[in-house]
Design a protein around this motif. Structure first.
Motif, PDB file in Angstrom:
ATOM      1  N   LEU A 271       0.867  -1.326  -0.029  1.00  0.00           N
ATOM      2  CA  LEU A 271       0.122  -0.006  -0.182  1.00  0.00           C
ATOM      3  C   LEU A 271       0.734   1.227  -0.011  1.00  0.00           C
ATOM      4  CD1 LEU A 271      -2.578  -1.159   2.815  1.00  0.00           C
ATOM      5  CD2 LEU A 271      -3.132  -0.846   0.347  1.00  0.00           C
ATOM      6  N   GLU A 272       1.913   1.030   0.775  1.00  0.00           N
ATOM      7  CA  GLU A 272       2.941   2.307   0.757  1.00  0.00           C
ATOM      8  C   GLU A 272       3.503   2.521  -0.554  1.00  0.00           C
ATOM      9  OE1 GLU A 272       5.959   4.233   4.011  1.00  0.00           O
ATOM     10  OE2 GLU A 272       5.726   2.129   3.844  1.00  0.00           O
ATOM     11  N   GLU A 273       3.974   1.670  -1.218  1.00  0.00           N
ATOM     12  CA  GLU A 273       4.664   1.708  -2.680  1.00  0.00           C
ATOM     13  C   GLU A 273       3.734   2.249  -3.349  1.00  0.00           C
ATOM     14  OE1 GLU A 273       5.770  -2.302  -3.430  1.00  0.00           O
ATOM     15  OE2 GLU A 273       7.199  -2.587  -1.862  1.00  0.00           O
ATOM     16  N   ASN A 274       2.221   1.988  -3.367  1.00  0.00           N
ATOM     17  CA  ASN A 274       1.337   2.352  -4.455  1.00  0.00           C
ATOM     18  C   ASN A 274       0.749   3.895  -3.989  1.00  0.00           C
ATOM     19  OD1 ASN A 274       0.990   0.332  -6.717  1.00  0.00           O
ATOM     20  ND2 ASN A 274       1.441  -0.754  -4.925  1.00  0.00           N
ATOM     21  N   HIS A 275       1.128   4.391  -2.768  1.00  0.00           N
ATOM     22  CA  HIS A 275       0.558   5.640  -2.020  1.00  0.00           C
ATOM     23  C   HIS A 275      -1.037   5.410  -1.831  1.00  0.00           C
ATOM     24  CE1 HIS A 275       4.410   7.329  -2.922  1.00  0.00           C
ATOM     25  NE2 HIS A 275       4.271   6.632  -4.309  1.00  0.00           N
ATOM     26  N   ILE A 276      -1.415   4.506  -1.212  1.00  0.00           N
ATOM     27  CA  ILE A 276      -2.815   4.115  -1.128  1.00  0.00           C
ATOM     28  C   ILE A 276      -3.183   3.925   0.533  1.00  0.00           C
ATOM     29  CG2 ILE A 276      -4.553   2.104  -1.471  1.00  0.00           C
ATOM     30  CD1 ILE A 276      -3.204   1.672  -4.110  1.00  0.00           C
ATOM     31  N   ASN A 277      -4.248   4.771   0.506  1.00  0.00           N
ATOM     32  CA  ASN A 277      -4.774   4.268   1.940  1.00  0.00           C
ATOM     33  C   ASN A 277      -6.094   3.489   1.976  1.00  0.00           C
ATOM     34  OD1 ASN A 277      -4.351   7.787   2.084  1.00  0.00           O
ATOM     35  ND2 ASN A 277      -3.677   6.545   3.789  1.00  0.00           N
ATOM     36  N   ALA A 278      -5.828   2.520   3.139  1.00  0.00           N
ATOM     37  CA  ALA A 278      -6.884   1.489   3.033  1.00  0.00           C
ATOM     38  C   ALA A 278      -7.502   1.441   4.336  1.00  0.00           C
ATOM     39  CB  ALA A 278      -6.194   0.066   2.641  1.00  0.00           C
ATOM     40  N   THR A 279      -8.402   0.350   4.375  1.00  0.00           N
ATOM     41  CA  THR A 279      -9.039   0.247   5.831  1.00  0.00           C
ATOM     42  C   THR A 279      -9.240  -1.220   6.095  1.00  0.00           C
ATOM     43  OG1 THR A 279     -10.686   2.127   5.125  1.00  0.00           O
ATOM     44  CG2 THR A 279     -11.362   0.339   6.916  1.00  0.00           C
ATOM     45  N   PHE A 280      -8.537  -1.467   7.678  1.00  0.00           N
ATOM     46  CA  PHE A 280      -8.425  -2.483   8.241  1.00  0.00           C
ATOM     47  C   PHE A 280      -9.751  -2.918   9.193  1.00  0.00           C
ATOM     48  CE2 PHE A 280      -4.361  -1.627   6.290  1.00  0.00           C
ATOM     49  CZ  PHE A 280      -3.751  -2.840   6.007  1.00  0.00           C
ATOM     50  N   PHE A 281     -10.234  -3.844   9.039  1.00  0.00           N
ATOM     51  CA  PHE A 281     -11.357  -4.156   9.969  1.00  0.00           C
ATOM     52  C   PHE A 281     -10.505  -5.539  10.848  1.00  0.00           C
ATOM     53  CE2 PHE A 281     -13.884  -2.396   6.810  1.00  0.00           C
ATOM     54  CZ  PHE A 281     -14.637  -1.617   7.660  1.00  0.00           C
ATOM     55  N   ILE A 282     -10.419  -5.215  12.235  1.00  0.00           N
ATOM     56  CA  ILE A 282      -9.431  -5.875  12.899  1.00  0.00           C
ATOM     57  C   ILE A 282     -10.534  -6.756  14.034  1.00  0.00           C
ATOM     58  CG2 ILE A 282      -7.508  -4.673  12.455  1.00  0.00           C
ATOM     59  CD1 ILE A 282      -8.917  -4.475  16.126  1.00  0.00           C
ATOM     60  N   THR A 283      -9.992  -7.758  14.530  1.00  0.00           N
ATOM     61  CA  THR A 283     -10.612  -8.367  15.487  1.00  0.00           C
ATOM     62  C   THR A 283      -9.708  -8.211  16.869  1.00  0.00           C
ATOM     63  OG1 THR A 283      -9.437 -10.576  15.364  1.00  0.00           O
ATOM     64  CG2 THR A 283     -11.257 -10.207  13.937  1.00  0.00           C
ATOM     65  N   GLY A 284     -10.335  -7.965  17.901  1.00  0.00           N
ATOM     66  CA  GLY A 284      -9.699  -7.855  19.050  1.00  0.00           C
ATOM     67  C   GLY A 284      -8.761  -8.764  19.583  1.00  0.00           C
ATOM     68  N   GLU A 285      -8.920 -10.115  19.284  1.00  0.00           N
ATOM     69  CA  GLU A 285      -8.125 -11.142  19.758  1.00  0.00           C
ATOM     70  C   GLU A 285      -6.961 -10.712  18.932  1.00  0.00           C
ATOM     71  OE1 GLU A 285     -10.573 -14.970  21.148  1.00  0.00           O
ATOM     72  OE2 GLU A 285     -10.016 -14.959  19.157  1.00  0.00           O
ATOM     73  N   ARG A 286      -6.915 -10.628  17.811  1.00  0.00           N
ATOM     74  CA  ARG A 286      -5.690 -10.749  16.998  1.00  0.00           C
ATOM     75  C   ARG A 286      -4.865  -9.117  17.373  1.00  0.00           C
ATOM     76  NH1 ARG A 286      -8.120 -13.841  11.802  1.00  0.00           N
ATOM     77  NH2 ARG A 286      -7.426 -15.885  12.569  1.00  0.00           N
ATOM     78  N   ALA A 287      -5.702  -8.094  17.396  1.00  0.00           N
ATOM     79  CA  ALA A 287      -4.904  -6.838  17.703  1.00  0.00           C
ATOM     80  C   ALA A 287      -4.163  -7.034  18.968  1.00  0.00           C
ATOM     81  CB  ALA A 287      -6.104  -5.795  17.950  1.00  0.00           C
ATOM     82  N   LYS A 288      -5.017  -7.508  20.086  1.00  0.00           N
ATOM     83  CA  LYS A 288      -4.172  -7.674  21.422  1.00  0.00           C
ATOM     84  C   LYS A 288      -2.723  -8.394  21.322  1.00  0.00           C
ATOM     85  CE  LYS A 288      -5.657  -8.996  25.994  1.00  0.00           C
ATOM     86  NZ  LYS A 288      -6.847  -9.511  26.722  1.00  0.00           N
ATOM     87  N   SER A 289      -2.672  -9.225  20.260  1.00  0.00           N
ATOM     88  CA  SER A 289      -1.445 -10.020  20.373  1.00  0.00           C
ATOM     89  C   SER A 289      -0.502  -9.450  19.020  1.00  0.00           C
ATOM     90  CB  SER A 289      -1.518 -11.470  19.894  1.00  0.00           C
ATOM     91  OG  SER A 289      -2.189 -11.775  18.891  1.00  0.00           O
ATOM     92  N   ASN A 290      -0.847  -8.398  18.371  1.00  0.00           N
ATOM     93  CA  ASN A 290      -0.249  -7.639  17.316  1.00  0.00           C
ATOM     94  C   ASN A 290      -0.250  -6.182  17.591  1.00  0.00           C
ATOM     95  OD1 ASN A 290       0.641 -10.023  15.186  1.00  0.00           O
ATOM     96  ND2 ASN A 290      -1.337 -10.249  15.809  1.00  0.00           N
ATOM     97  N   LYS A 291       0.030  -5.838  18.769  1.00  0.00           N
ATOM     98  CA  LYS A 291       0.006  -4.222  19.077  1.00  0.00           C
ATOM     99  C   LYS A 291       0.745  -3.448  18.232  1.00  0.00           C
ATOM    100  CE  LYS A 291      -1.403  -5.054  23.809  1.00  0.00           C
ATOM    101  NZ  LYS A 291      -1.076  -4.864  25.454  1.00  0.00           N
ATOM    102  N   GLU A 292       1.993  -3.577  17.990  1.00  0.00           N
ATOM    103  CA  GLU A 292       2.887  -2.870  17.207  1.00  0.00           C
ATOM    104  C   GLU A 292       2.432  -2.683  15.800  1.00  0.00           C
ATOM    105  OE1 GLU A 292       5.160  -0.886  18.458  1.00  0.00           O
ATOM    106  OE2 GLU A 292       4.465  -1.901  20.466  1.00  0.00           O
ATOM    107  N   ILE A 293       1.688  -3.706  15.225  1.00  0.00           N
ATOM    108  CA  ILE A 293       1.164  -3.627  13.822  1.00  0.00           C
ATOM    109  C   ILE A 293      -0.234  -2.558  13.561  1.00  0.00           C
ATOM    110  CG2 ILE A 293       0.300  -5.068  12.128  1.00  0.00           C
ATOM    111  CD1 ILE A 293       1.597  -7.302  12.667  1.00  0.00           C
ATOM    112  N   ILE A 294      -0.752  -2.711  14.712  1.00  0.00           N
ATOM    113  CA  ILE A 294      -1.942  -1.575  15.075  1.00  0.00           C
ATOM    114  C   ILE A 294      -1.424  -0.431  15.166  1.00  0.00           C
ATOM    115  CG2 ILE A 294      -3.710  -0.814  16.436  1.00  0.00           C
ATOM    116  CD1 ILE A 294      -4.670  -3.478  14.971  1.00  0.00           C
ATOM    117  N   LYS A 295      -0.466  -0.121  15.869  1.00  0.00           N
ATOM    118  CA  LYS A 295      -0.044   1.094  15.755  1.00  0.00           C
ATOM    119  C   LYS A 295       0.714   1.582  14.258  1.00  0.00           C
ATOM    120  CE  LYS A 295       1.653   1.075  20.546  1.00  0.00           C
ATOM    121  NZ  LYS A 295       2.794   0.781  21.694  1.00  0.00           N
TER     122      LYS A 295
END
Length: 266
Positions: free
Chosen positions: A97-121
């Motif tokens: 997405l960064e290479e193509n200068h595109i903004n997108a939307t991520f619909f995340i689940t709480g369980e996976r966000a909890k174990s991937n905090k740095e990616i959410i940031k």
């Protein structure tokens, strides 16, 4: 003595009957939810071609804001990624997405966000939108009651606040399986009271139909479901098994650009 024995046998019989009835009712309820789940999997592709794809009030808001940023000759594409974040797939998608200068939307689940905090940031840092996609994504939990549905939404909101700060609040929610079925109307009312909009989709790459969907098949599905539309919300996935989605994404973006789509985040 005989009377006492009859009384005991009667109580035991009542207990056994009650237990069997309880098991039956629980199994029936579970089977109904599973049946709904299977209907969603079978029907959401067809429904996505004709159903309303977002909360009416949010749609009006987006249409008004887009008039100021999109020229008449552009079509609009929203890339949306469900079921993440994942440590092996989401970062690769962010790089594309960064290479193509595109903004997108991520619909995340709480369980996976909890174990991937740095990616959410990182998603937030790179100016992508983040939506709530329930905590567990388990249909038997999410849609078992209004209380459970509310808890699924609120639990994910708490995780996001813990990661991004107390001031953060999701603007929108995506129903696991989409919001297309009538039985989900009561859950839309809950979201309305929470001031959260729901977002579905009207195009997709088909990467959830089976494991390792080939790049060519994904691109073909995009062409089929985008056809004759000027404004598309595209369903893709960034969960840990979606390696071929990473491979297909540059080709999908290239095709949409050739079709004169401009990319916007929700």
């Amino acid at each position: 003595m005989k009377r006492n024995l009859i009384h005991v046998i009667f109580l035991i019989s009542i207990y056994i009957i009650s237990t069997i009835l309880g098991i039956y009712l629980f199994s029936y309820k579970s089977s109904k939810v599973e049946q709904r789940n299977s209907v969603v999997v079978e029907d959401n592709e067809a429904r996505s071609k004709k159903a309303k794809v977002m909360d009416e009030s949010y749609e009006k808001e987006k249409l008004n804001s887009e008039k100021d940023t999109i020229s008449d000759h552009h079509k609009i594409a929203y890339l949306t990624f469900d079921d993440g974040p994942s440590s092996n797939i989401t970062p690769k998608i962010l790089d594309i997405l960064e290479e193509n200068h595109i903004n997108a939307t991520f619909f995340i689940t709480g369980e996976r966000a909890k174990s991937n905090k740095e990616i959410i940031k990182e998603i937030r840092l790179k100016k992508h939108s983040i939506g709530n996609h329930s905590y567990t994504h388990d249909f038997n939990i999410v849609y078992s009651s209004k209380e459970n549905f509310t808890n699924e939404v609120e639990s994910t909101e708490r995780v996001l606040k813990d990661i991004l700060g107390e001031d953060y609040k999701s603007d929108f929610f995506r129903f696991p399986g989409g919001s297309f079925e009538d039985y989900k109307d009561e859950y839309k009312d809950i979201l309305k009271n929470m001031n959260i909009k729901y977002i579905d989709w009207n195009a997709l790459n088909g990467d959830s139909e089976y494991n390792n969907v080939p790049v060519e098949a994904q691109l073909q599905k995009i062409k089929e479901t985008v056809s004759n539309k000027d404004r598309v919300i595209i369903l893709l996935h960034d969960s840990s098994s979606k390696e071929t989605t990473v491979e297909a994404l540059p080709e999908i973006i290239k095709y949409l650009k050739e079709e004169n789509f401009k990319f916007i985040g929700l």
